[in-house]
Design a protein around this motif. Structure first.
Motif, mmCIF file in Angstrom:
data_model
loop_
_atom_site.group_PDB
_atom_site.id
_atom_site.type_symbol
_atom_site.label_atom_id
_atom_site.label_comp_id
_atom_site.label_asym_id
_atom_site.label_seq_id
_atom_site.Cartn_x
_atom_site.Cartn_y
_atom_site.Cartn_z
ATOM 1 N N GLU A 192 3.081 4.193 -3.791
ATOM 2 C CA GLU A 192 1.996 4.936 -4.424
ATOM 3 C C GLU A 192 1.905 4.668 -5.926
ATOM 4 O OE1 GLU A 192 2.065 9.171 -3.875
ATOM 5 O OE2 GLU A 192 -0.088 9.339 -4.229
ATOM 6 N N LYS B 266 -4.437 -0.529 -9.372
ATOM 7 C CA LYS B 266 -5.858 -0.190 -9.353
ATOM 8 C C LYS B 266 -6.397 0.062 -10.757
ATOM 9 C CE LYS B 266 -6.422 1.530 -4.669
ATOM 10 N NZ LYS B 266 -6.845 2.681 -3.833
ATOM 11 N N VAL C 239 0.834 -1.205 0.000
ATOM 12 C CA VAL C 239 0.000 0.000 0.000
ATOM 13 C C VAL C 239 0.870 1.258 0.000
ATOM 14 C CG1 VAL C 239 -1.697 1.295 1.363
ATOM 15 C CG2 VAL C 239 -1.944 -1.185 1.082
ATOM 16 N N PRO D 208 -13.720 -4.452 -5.175
ATOM 17 C CA PRO D 208 -13.051 -3.916 -3.989
ATOM 18 C C PRO D 208 -11.578 -4.332 -3.901
ATOM 19 C CG PRO D 208 -14.395 -5.805 -3.386
ATOM 20 C CD PRO D 208 -14.688 -5.523 -4.838
ATOM 21 N N TYR D 209 -10.783 -3.401 -3.354
ATOM 22 C CA TYR D 209 -9.378 -3.682 -3.073
ATOM 23 C C TYR D 209 -9.239 -4.062 -1.615
ATOM 24 C CZ TYR D 209 -9.181 -1.061 -7.389
ATOM 25 O OH TYR D 209 -9.401 -0.641 -8.660
ATOM 26 N N TYR E 123 -2.047 -4.611 -1.248
ATOM 27 C CA TYR E 123 -3.344 -4.695 -1.906
ATOM 28 C C TYR E 123 -3.597 -6.117 -2.377
ATOM 29 C CZ TYR E 123 -3.657 0.394 -2.123
ATOM 30 O OH TYR E 123 -3.746 1.718 -1.796
#
Lengths: 449, 449
Positions: free
Chosen positions: A368, A375, A365, A381-382, A389
């Protein structure tokens, strides 16, 4: 204890009586061998070929098991001859004396010939080689063999029966022969082991205590370093481990059997396994009782010698097992075989089906940039699991058959296996297993000796 | 970008309007707090108890979310008093002013009381503590709280709305509160984060870049060393990490949400999740689509506070997962909860059934003594795998339910959980899951914020 020693003696005596060639067999083998050698040497003169035929192998050493004489005749050529010439002249000479023959090739070309004499057919290998000065100066892989024969002939006298017992035991255990399919003990290695321990029983007593890296160095060469389980320095070539081909399995199997036989001596150790093939119905019944599932991968065996094929099949087995485990199925055991021109990889499974669902792990996580990329590729959903993740995705293959049907070519299979697989392969489940695997499965399921 | 900034401002303003206590609420809370404090101090004099009641917590700091005022009143006792006396006199005093109350216990006994005023019921904790000279000299775990209140009151002025936004966000994410069940961010921690970054948005901008071990040290104490993901040195006690309870999950969840909100600001981040419980039919349908299997272990929640219960449940979860994996089943995910007095451990499986067969590995073939022992224990055939003996045995548990029904007590479960499990427990499969787990499953299956 005295009883057990006597019992062992009695058994060994009976076995020797059964497996030792009788005088007629011995005379026949010698006669046909000598006659071919004479023919070869005469033909060489006629054809102007500088070569000298000699007999090597177990028939010279008197260490062959009755009915299984492997007659080996070597054609010794001068070392200054080119390999090209050696091959051409060697094969020409060999063919000139043979009525019926095949041209074969291991690391080296040779003639496998059939002769009919005294009511029996004899098979024979006629192998061209270089007459090097000493074994270590070999120009081709077979040049050492005459030295081996010479060494054994010089030392073995009186111990031939002990060698026969050991060879027969190894054969019955399935660990005789240094070829890649077997990875067992060669005939020469058996002879050296008997030379080291002086008797079959003494060898077993010692083998039952062997540890990894046990070292036998008859001539005190002392130079060889290696990681093999068994190290037997070649008396005629100090840089070579005669036991280099002995697998961990073969090594352990001899140790185990040595203990078993000495504890409970029995003639059955010297009886070839019946090798009764299991029927399809028997296989299915046994598999059902095990509760596992078998999947067989089958394709045309590529047209290469077994010593090239088996390492590739073992590599394919490991690579496919790896593919399977990466996809979260669980292999219980696996093995490979070649039957009737088919290469066959057999996998037995603990887990061969899985739910649709799969967790696909993403980046930490805290990363970045990677998070954004992840994503953009996957829908929510993550989940967050252990700081990373994760998304739930659909598993591509929920059963192992469809995995193997689609992904086999992604495995690293070895050149020849890969080429054959590309022309097509079959993936069979237990209930689709056809005949031809009966021998394989009776060995796989393990009948105690 | 300007649009996004404006959008965030607009959203924050609207949220503040919704969650900030109105003047009436504020006045009511102050009034009831002051009246109870006066009552307590008067009663103390009457009863000859040397104690001074003060108000602490978010109601003093003006950082409570409308409708969720936690009124905390501390009874400050002299430090030379014994813990025994503190407890006895503190509770006597608290009870003397309360109409309706419960005695509660965390690490420390206190009174949870209910007061009715101005048409509303107010809940309140009345907690005895020692009036230590400085926070670091604490005699009981709660003695720091008055110092926290003092520090925040001195610094927070003008930033209260920012704190409210952060608290509301944390609540909606399920990471507000430092209790063991949650392992999130305490109110005090939220206040310190706002003090550090001066605004809610600036905090998010920074949090979206946080790495493990990010360090916030408002007073420049600089002493604390620790392995926690987030380190926020307590301004009133340099040896303490205010964020020690923040789990890896809570830490990551804040980072992730910070990025999400700044990229796509939305009011929904501040809306409590509907928390719609799933029905039994919905659960079964979803499980069927996943293709997995759920097994629920359920027993009476032991009668201890949640902060003692949850670490034990997490320990039991890990220990049971370990038992399961040792038996070669595969856990996909797991979680724990407490509902209606029942402690509940939920395991989701990729593999919940296995074949009867199991390979039991023995000693290395080279270890003669161990080999003999192994053979005396197990029947042939003895396989040799990677230099070790192996036998095929029957697996004791071929499905995970029977494993858990028989072996749960062999796990290390924690004292109170273990005692409860010994009085009985249930193991339910998906189709046996009863009501009461609807909220749990809607959270487990993860609705995106």
């Amino acid at each position: 204890m005295i009883d057990k020693k006597e019992e062992i003696k009695r058994i060994c005596k009976a076995v020797i009586e059964r497996i030792k060639p009788k005088d007629t067999e011995r005379e026949n083998v010698k006669a046909i061998t000598n006659s071919i050698i004479t023919n070869l040497n005469t033909k060489a003169l006629e054809l102007g070929i500088t070569a000298n035929a000699i007999s090597v192998g177990s028939t010279v050493r008197n260490t062959w098991v009755s009915g299984e004489a492997d007659i080996d005749i070597f054609l010794m050529f001068p070392t200054d001859m080119s390999e090209e010439d050696l091959k051409e002249k060697g094969l020409t000479l060999a063919k000139s004396v043979s009525e019926r023959y095949e041209e074969r090739y291991a690391s080296h070309p040779y003639i496998h010939a059939y002769f009919y004499a005294a009511g029996t057919e004899h098979e024979m290998d006629i192998v061209p080689c270089f007459a090097v000065k000493e074994a270590a100066l070999l120009k081709s892989a077979v040049d050492r063999t005459p030295f081996h024969t010479e060494y054994v002939v010089q030392h073995i006298s009186g111990l031939e029966d002990e060698v026969l017992l050991l060879k027969q035991l190894m054969k019955c255990l399935g660990i005789y022969g240094s070829e890649q399919r077997r990875k067992g003990f060669s005939g020469y290695l058996c002879e050296l082991l008997i030379l080291r321990y002086s008797s079959f029983v003494a060898l077993l007593a010692n083998a039952s205590q062997w540890q990894y890296g046990v070292r036998i160095d008859l001539e005190g060469h002392g130079k060889y370093r290696g990681e093999e389980p068994l190290i037997v320095i070649d008396p005629v070539d100090p840089k070579r481990n005669v036991a280099a081909a002995v697998s961990l399995y073969s090594f352990c199997k001899l140790i185990d059997t040595a203990r078993e036989f000495l504890a409970q001596p029995d003639r059955k150790f010297f009886m070839p396994r019946e090798g009764k093939p299991m029927s399809e119905a028997e296989i299915r019944k046994l598999v059902k009782a095990r509760g596992t599932e078998f999947v067989v991968v089958m394709f045309d065996a590529p047209d290469v010698v077994e010593d090239q094929l088996f390492p590739q099949l073992r590599k394919a087995e490991a690579s496919i097992a790896n593919l399977i485990e990466r996809n979260e199925f669980r292999v219980y055991r696996s093995d490979v075989t070649v039957e009737d021109g088919k290469a066959i990889l057999v996998f037995e499974f603990l887990v061969w089906q899985l739910p649709k669902l799969k967790q696909h792990m993403g980046p930490p996580v805290t990363s970045e940039a990677h998070a954004a990329k992840f994503k953009s590729k996957h829908s929510p959903p993550y989940l967050i699991e252990n700081g990373k993740y994760a998304v739930e995705v659909e598993r591509k293959y929920t059963d192992v058959v469809s995995l193997l049907e689609h992904e086999l070519n992604s495995c690293s299979l070895g050149k020849d296996v890969s080429e054959s697989v590309e022309t097509g392969y079959e993936v069979l489940k237990t209930e689709e297993i056809r005949g031809g695997l009966g021998y394989f499965f009776s060995a796989y399921f393990g009948v105690p000796v």
